[in-house]
Scaffold this motif. Structure first.
Motif, PDB file in Angstrom:
ATOM      1  N   ASP A 212       0.822  -1.211   0.000  1.00 39.08           N
ATOM      2  CA  ASP A 212       0.000   0.000   0.000  1.00 39.08           C
ATOM      3  C   ASP A 212       0.854   1.259   0.000  1.00 39.08           C
ATOM      4  O   ASP A 212       1.843   1.363   0.744  1.00 39.08           O
ATOM      5  CB  ASP A 212      -0.910   0.018   1.228  1.00 39.08           C
ATOM      6  N   PHE A 213       0.407   2.237  -0.804  1.00 37.30           N
ATOM      7  CA  PHE A 213       1.130   3.490  -0.940  1.00 37.30           C
ATOM      8  C   PHE A 213       0.147   4.643  -1.057  1.00 37.30           C
ATOM      9  O   PHE A 213      -1.019   4.461  -1.428  1.00 37.30           O
ATOM     10  CB  PHE A 213       2.026   3.478  -2.185  1.00 37.30           C
ATOM     11  N   LEU A 214       0.645   5.832  -0.742  1.00 43.95           N
ATOM     12  CA  LEU A 214      -0.066   7.090  -0.971  1.00 43.95           C
ATOM     13  C   LEU A 214       0.680   7.860  -2.041  1.00 43.95           C
ATOM     14  O   LEU A 214       1.912   7.923  -2.030  1.00 43.95           O
ATOM     15  CB  LEU A 214      -0.109   7.920   0.313  1.00 43.95           C
ATOM     16  N   GLU A 215      -0.066   8.459  -2.963  1.00 40.23           N
ATOM     17  CA  GLU A 215       0.523   9.392  -3.924  1.00 40.23           C
ATOM     18  C   GLU A 215      -0.329  10.652  -3.960  1.00 40.23           C
ATOM     19  O   GLU A 215      -1.558  10.573  -4.026  1.00 40.23           O
ATOM     20  CB  GLU A 215       0.603   8.780  -5.322  1.00 40.23           C
ATOM     21  N   LEU A 216       0.316  11.801  -3.902  1.00 40.68           N
ATOM     22  CA  LEU A 216      -0.347  13.089  -4.048  1.00 40.68           C
ATOM     23  C   LEU A 216       0.107  13.734  -5.344  1.00 40.68           C
ATOM     24  O   LEU A 216       1.307  13.742  -5.652  1.00 40.68           O
ATOM     25  CB  LEU A 216      -0.023  14.019  -2.876  1.00 40.68           C
ATOM     26  N   GLU A 217      -0.839  14.262  -6.109  1.00 39.97           N
ATOM     27  CA  GLU A 217      -0.537  15.033  -7.311  1.00 39.97           C
ATOM     28  C   GLU A 217      -1.224  16.384  -7.182  1.00 39.97           C
ATOM     29  O   GLU A 217      -2.454  16.473  -7.281  1.00 39.97           O
ATOM     30  CB  GLU A 217      -1.039  14.323  -8.565  1.00 39.97           C
ATOM     31  N   VAL A 218      -0.453  17.421  -6.932  1.00 45.59           N
ATOM     32  CA  VAL A 218      -0.986  18.773  -6.873  1.00 45.59           C
ATOM     33  C   VAL A 218      -0.973  19.328  -8.293  1.00 45.59           C
ATOM     34  O   VAL A 218       0.093  19.550  -8.875  1.00 45.59           O
ATOM     35  CB  VAL A 218      -0.157  19.680  -5.938  1.00 45.59           C
ATOM     36  N   VAL A 219      -2.151  19.529  -8.877  1.00 44.10           N
ATOM     37  CA  VAL A 219      -2.265  20.023 -10.246  1.00 44.10           C
ATOM     38  C   VAL A 219      -2.020  21.538 -10.226  1.00 44.10           C
ATOM     39  O   VAL A 219      -2.858  22.295  -9.735  1.00 44.10           O
ATOM     40  CB  VAL A 219      -3.653  19.707 -10.830  1.00 44.10           C
ATOM     41  N   LEU A 220      -0.885  21.959 -10.744  1.00 48.36           N
ATOM     42  CA  LEU A 220      -0.518  23.372 -10.678  1.00 48.36           C
ATOM     43  C   LEU A 220      -1.344  24.195 -11.655  1.00 48.36           C
ATOM     44  O   LEU A 220      -1.516  23.830 -12.822  1.00 48.36           O
ATOM     45  CB  LEU A 220       0.967  23.545 -10.996  1.00 48.36           C
ATOM     46  N   ARG A 221      -1.859  25.309 -11.167  1.00 47.95           N
ATOM     47  CA  ARG A 221      -2.520  26.277 -12.037  1.00 47.95           C
ATOM     48  C   ARG A 221      -1.452  27.110 -12.731  1.00 47.95           C
ATOM     49  O   ARG A 221      -0.307  27.186 -12.269  1.00 47.95           O
ATOM     50  CB  ARG A 221      -3.454  27.158 -11.220  1.00 47.95           C
ATOM     51  N   PRO A 222      -1.798  27.756 -13.853  1.00 45.78           N
ATOM     52  CA  PRO A 222      -0.784  28.506 -14.604  1.00 45.78           C
ATOM     53  C   PRO A 222      -0.043  29.547 -13.775  1.00 45.78           C
ATOM     54  O   PRO A 222       1.148  29.776 -13.987  1.00 45.78           O
ATOM     55  CB  PRO A 222      -1.597  29.168 -15.723  1.00 45.78           C
ATOM     56  N   GLU A 223      -0.738  30.158 -12.823  1.00 45.05           N
ATOM     57  CA  GLU A 223      -0.117  31.231 -12.050  1.00 45.05           C
ATOM     58  C   GLU A 223       0.668  30.712 -10.849  1.00 45.05           C
ATOM     59  O   GLU A 223       1.337  31.493 -10.161  1.00 45.05           O
ATOM     60  CB  GLU A 223      -1.184  32.218 -11.558  1.00 45.05           C
ATOM     61  N   GLN A 224       0.620  29.418 -10.587  1.00 44.24           N
ATOM     62  CA  GLN A 224       1.265  28.876  -9.403  1.00 44.24           C
ATOM     63  C   GLN A 224       2.693  28.417  -9.697  1.00 44.24           C
ATOM     64  O   GLN A 224       2.989  27.898 -10.779  1.00 44.24           O
ATOM     65  CB  GLN A 224       0.465  27.703  -8.837  1.00 44.24           C
ATOM     66  N   SER A 225       3.567  28.583  -8.709  1.00 41.46           N
ATOM     67  CA  SER A 225       4.952  28.146  -8.808  1.00 41.46           C
ATOM     68  C   SER A 225       5.094  26.727  -8.265  1.00 41.46           C
ATOM     69  O   SER A 225       4.190  26.198  -7.600  1.00 41.46           O
ATOM     70  CB  SER A 225       5.867  29.089  -8.021  1.00 41.46           C
ATOM     71  N   VAL A 226       6.253  26.129  -8.529  1.00 39.54           N
ATOM     72  CA  VAL A 226       6.548  24.815  -7.969  1.00 39.54           C
ATOM     73  C   VAL A 226       6.536  24.874  -6.445  1.00 39.54           C
ATOM     74  O   VAL A 226       6.044  23.968  -5.768  1.00 39.54           O
ATOM     75  CB  VAL A 226       7.910  24.312  -8.475  1.00 39.54           C
ATOM     76  N   GLN A 227       7.035  25.978  -5.901  1.00 37.14           N
ATOM     77  CA  GLN A 227       7.065  26.146  -4.439  1.00 37.14           C
ATOM     78  C   GLN A 227       5.652  26.158  -3.856  1.00 37.14           C
ATOM     79  O   GLN A 227       5.414  25.627  -2.764  1.00 37.14           O
ATOM     80  CB  GLN A 227       7.806  27.421  -4.061  1.00 37.14           C
ATOM     81  N   ASP A 228       4.701  26.752  -4.575  1.00 36.22           N
ATOM     82  CA  ASP A 228       3.300  26.736  -4.127  1.00 36.22           C
ATOM     83  C   ASP A 228       2.798  25.299  -4.033  1.00 36.22           C
ATOM     84  O   ASP A 228       2.148  24.914  -3.057  1.00 36.22           O
ATOM     85  CB  ASP A 228       2.409  27.529  -5.098  1.00 36.22           C
ATOM     86  N   GLY A 229       3.085  24.507  -5.062  1.00 29.89           N
ATOM     87  CA  GLY A 229       2.647  23.122  -5.058  1.00 29.89           C
ATOM     88  C   GLY A 229       3.321  22.299  -3.974  1.00 29.89           C
ATOM     89  O   GLY A 229       2.678  21.457  -3.334  1.00 29.89           O
ATOM     90  N   GLN A 230       4.602  22.549  -3.734  1.00 28.00           N
ATOM     91  CA  GLN A 230       5.310  21.827  -2.682  1.00 28.00           C
ATOM     92  C   GLN A 230       4.736  22.160  -1.308  1.00 28.00           C
ATOM     93  O   GLN A 230       4.605  21.278  -0.454  1.00 28.00           O
ATOM     94  CB  GLN A 230       6.797  22.165  -2.738  1.00 28.00           C
ATOM     95  N   ARG A 231       4.379  23.414  -1.110  1.00 27.87           N
ATOM     96  CA  ARG A 231       3.785  23.813   0.172  1.00 27.87           C
ATOM     97  C   ARG A 231       2.455  23.092   0.387  1.00 27.87           C
ATOM     98  O   ARG A 231       2.186  22.562   1.475  1.00 27.87           O
ATOM     99  CB  ARG A 231       3.585  25.328   0.211  1.00 27.87           C
ATOM    100  N   LEU A 232       1.603  23.057  -0.650  1.00 31.90           N
ATOM    101  CA  LEU A 232       0.310  22.376  -0.529  1.00 31.90           C
ATOM    102  C   LEU A 232       0.506  20.881  -0.251  1.00 31.90           C
ATOM    103  O   LEU A 232      -0.208  20.300   0.574  1.00 31.90           O
ATOM    104  CB  LEU A 232      -0.494  22.569  -1.815  1.00 31.90           C
ATOM    105  N   ALA A 233       1.467  20.267  -0.938  1.00 33.55           N
ATOM    106  CA  ALA A 233       1.707  18.837  -0.744  1.00 33.55           C
ATOM    107  C   ALA A 233       2.177  18.552   0.675  1.00 33.55           C
ATOM    108  O   ALA A 233       1.723  17.590   1.313  1.00 33.55           O
ATOM    109  CB  ALA A 233       2.728  18.343  -1.762  1.00 33.55           C
TER     110      ALA A 233
END
Length: 283
Positions: A212-233
């Motif tokens: 068993d595993f967990l995977e998260l995929e934060v779908v970035l919006r055009p205005e969002q940075s990689v750092q934004d997605g990392q923070r949400l994750a």
């Protein structure tokens, strides 16, 4: 290419993570109870899937308790209608919500208005030899497929994944052509429970030969940075009780090949799953 921020973790307590995810879904619904994601009576569950069991929050038949460490009730895929808290028994789920086997590609846009959009997806991913990144053909229980190319760095924490997806109505034919021209690295078979938390796709994966595993995929919006997605994750990992020690850097295929699992390699030889230094992980 489209962009996600992704992270994988090995699950030590699947039931606890599922419960935490359902609580987050309930919180996202303005304090309502977590959405039920089983189909209405008489609706199917998708070809090849097991019959649905009791949904969390639903009444159980006599003798169907979950005490004593039993497996938590399975989530069930919807087929356009689902008994959802706050919408009335059997009312229409908002249009645009994916049905079983639909919208299963990594990083696809999160459908809006789908309350939880819980689905059980049966997926078989065949990986092919390519000079960089990863190329895989995903086959689903409805007979369709998606050819997916993606690149992401070899890191255990949340990282950027850049990808391109194209659907195919003939996955068997396409697989035969790619296997002959490129060669097969290996195959991963899994049962995936998909939940949508805002702009994040939460996957609870049961991978054949691994667990068993967990995977998260934060779908970035055009205005969002990689750092934004990392923070949400990272916020979601904390809410779900996932620690740094459980994070993994590679793909499921890497773990299978490292264990020498039979049936994962393409043509008998030992495939080199990792790219040369500096090219990044084909995760």
């Amino acid at each position: 290419m489209r962009r996600n921020v992704e992270v994988k973790a090995r699950l030590r307590a699947r039931a606890e993570v599922l419960g935490a995810a359902l609580r987050l879904l309930g919180r996202a619904g303005d304090g309502q109870e977590p959405p039920r994601v089983c189909p209405a009576p008489g609706h199917g569950t998708g070809e090849g899937q097991e019959p649905p069991q009791v949904c969390p929050g639903a009444r159980q038949a006599p003798g169907q308790g979950t005490d004593g460490g039993q497996e938590p009730p399975r989530m069930c895929p919807g087929e356009g209608r689902a008994p959802v808290q706050g919408t009335g028994e059997g009312q229409e789920v908002p249009r645009g919500c994916p049905g079983p086997g639909q919208g299963t590609g990594e990083g696809q846009e999160v459908p809006r208005g789908c309350p939880g959009a819980g689905q059980v997806l049966l997926q078989t991913d065949t990986f092919f030899r390519v000079p960089r990144g990863r190329l895989k053909l995903r086959r689903t229980q409805d007979g369709r497929g998606e050819l997916i190319f993606y690149e992401r760095p070899d890191a255990a924490g949340p990282k950027l994944s850049s990808f391109t997806i194209t659907p195919t109505a003939d996955p068997e034919g396409l697989q035969a052509v790619l296997a002959q021209s490129l060669g097969v690295l290996g195959t991963v078979t899994k049962e995936r429970l998909l939940l949508l938390l805002g702009q994040t796709r939460l996957h609870l994966d049961r991978v054949r030969g691994l667990g068993d595993f967990l995977e998260l995929e934060v779908v970035l919006r055009p205005e969002q940075s990689v750092q934004d997605g990392q923070r949400l994750a990272r916020e979601l990992l904390r809410e779900l009780g996932i620690g740094e020690r459980d994070l993994i850097s590679g793909a499921y295929l890497d773990l299978l090949l490292a264990q020498g699992q039979p049936g994962t390699a393409g043509h008998g030889d030992t495939p080199q799953c990792h790219p040369p230094a500096g090219q990044g992980q084909q995760g």
